[in-house]
Design a protein around this motif. Structure first.
Motif, short mmCIF file in Angstrom:
data_model
loop_
_atom_site.label_atom_id
_atom_site.label_comp_id
_atom_site.label_asym_id
_atom_site.label_seq_id
_atom_site.Cartn_x
_atom_site.Cartn_y
_atom_site.Cartn_z
N ALA A 172 0.85 -1.20 0.00
CA ALA A 172 0.00 0.00 0.00
C ALA A 172 0.87 1.25 0.00
O ALA A 172 0.60 2.23 -0.70
N MET A 173 1.95 1.20 0.78
CA MET A 173 2.85 2.37 0.85
C MET A 173 3.52 2.63 -0.50
O MET A 173 3.55 3.77 -0.97
N TYR A 174 4.02 1.56 -1.14
CA TYR A 174 4.70 1.77 -2.42
C TYR A 174 3.72 2.25 -3.49
O TYR A 174 4.07 3.05 -4.36
N ALA A 178 4.26 5.60 -5.50
CA ALA A 178 4.30 5.62 -6.97
C ALA A 178 3.30 6.64 -7.51
O ALA A 178 3.62 7.41 -8.43
N GLY A 179 2.10 6.67 -6.92
CA GLY A 179 1.09 7.64 -7.35
C GLY A 179 1.57 9.06 -7.10
O GLY A 179 1.36 9.96 -7.93
N ALA A 180 2.23 9.26 -5.96
CA ALA A 180 2.73 10.61 -5.63
C ALA A 180 3.82 11.04 -6.61
O ALA A 180 3.84 12.18 -7.07
N PRO A 252 -2.49 0.44 -16.11
CA PRO A 252 -3.07 -0.73 -15.42
C PRO A 252 -4.10 -0.35 -14.36
O PRO A 252 -5.00 -1.13 -14.06
N LEU A 253 -3.99 0.88 -13.79
CA LEU A 253 -4.94 1.27 -12.74
C LEU A 253 -6.36 1.32 -13.28
O LEU A 253 -7.32 0.97 -12.60
N LYS A 254 -6.50 1.76 -14.55
CA LYS A 254 -7.84 1.90 -15.13
C LYS A 254 -8.55 0.54 -15.17
O LYS A 254 -9.69 0.42 -14.71
#
Ligand SMILES: NC(=O)c1ccc[n+]([C@@H]2O[C@H](COP(=O)([O-])OP(=O)(O)OC[C@H]3O[C@@H](n4cnc5c(N)ncnc54)[C@H](OP(=O)(O)O)[C@@H]3O)[C@@H](O)[C@H]2O)c1
Length: 260
Positions: A172-174, A178-180, A252-254
């Protein structure tokens, strides 16, 4: 009760020093002697060899880079571990942990695994959470002294449970990191300074979104919400591509969000 710490890198040193601060006599060993010297300056008793460090310690803490190092360091002293508690806080998969726990049992040692959800400077503060699994009896015996590191949470007698939870939380942290970094890269294409964007907008935004997580955990996602998310994600992907930011993370998030 005497304790030893094998591995005096950044985390091992923090753990050993926290024991010392709490009045717990602690012996330490490290492969590179200069780190043993540095820990000695913090009150950790210096051991020249792993065998010396294990000595008559009732609790042997192992804090190394990975499980290959754990086996390399412990195998030569296996016979010495009989009757001791082995507490392994080295990052590893749940499967690796179960293997080393079985190996410890073969040698008559009680095994506890630890997942440290903190960074070295935070060790010793109550907010530092350490996850434990394995022998309940051994954990209960050492829970008091281990309080020197932070708040302990025992997850169960399957030794792999702490690693499973640790890796889930790190994942969850990574994902958040990555999003940040992706967000910073997007605005960076227009010359926006990463530091200012991060402190003024990104961190407050992420804080407010973290508060939404418990609601999302059990909520049914409606078709309307899913549609809104798909539009936003398509726009994120389109804008990032137009600004020259690679879509390796967002593409891939989509499909991932659509599939939940
Ligand atoms: N740092 C953190 O923020 C943090 C947070 C939570 C959990 N952890 C976990 O704590 C563990 C240690 O991390 P760290 O931050 O202390 O890393 P580190 O500072 O890089 O220390 C790594 C340690 O492993 C030893 N080592 C590596 N390979 C070895 C081998 N083959 N034989 C003997 N010793 C070996 C190193 O010895 P040398 O000094 O001789 O190289 C050193 O003592 C890792 O599993 C990590 O995931 C760290």
């Amino acid at each position: 009760m005497t304790v030893s710490v094998l591995g005096l890198g950044a985390m091992g040193t923090a753990l050993a020093a926290a024991f010392v601060r709490a009045g717990q006599p602690t012996t330490g060993w490290n492969r590179s002697p200069e780190k043993t010297e540095a820990a000695a300056g913090l009150g950790v008793v210096r051991a020249e060899t792993v065998a010396d460090a294990v000595g008559d310690a009732e609790l042997v803490v192992v804090c190394l880079l990975d499980h290959a190092a754990v086996r390399e360091v412990l195998e030569p002293v296996a016979a010495q571990l009989t009757g001791r508690v082995l507490l392994n806080v080295t990052n590893g998969t749940a499967e690796q942990v179960r293997e080393v726990a079985a190996w410890a049992a073969e040698h008559g040692a009680s095994y506890v695994d630890g997942g440290i959800m903190a960074i070295p400077p935070s060790i010793g503060q109550a907010e530092s959470v350490v996850l434990y699994s394995g022998s309940r009896e051994a954990y209960d015996r050492w829970a008091g002294p281990l309080g020197a590191w932070g708040t302990g949470t025992f997850l169960g007698e399957d030794p792999g449970l702490a690693a499973l939870h640790d890796l889930a939380l790190l994942g969850a942290m990574y994902g958040m990191f990555a999003g940040a970094f992706h967000a910073t890269a997007m605005v960076g294409t227009e010359g926006v300074a990463a530091g200012r964007f991060t402190t003024e907008l990104l961190v407050p935004w992420l804080h407010s979104m973290v508060d939404v997580l418990p609601m999302l955990a059990d909520a049914e996602v409606t078709a309307e919400q899913r549609l809104v998310e798909q539009v936003a994600l398509a726009n994120i992907i389109g804008t990032a591509a137009a600004q020259g930011v690679p879509g390796r993370l967002t593409a891939p998030l989509k499909s991932l969000v659509a599939g939940i």
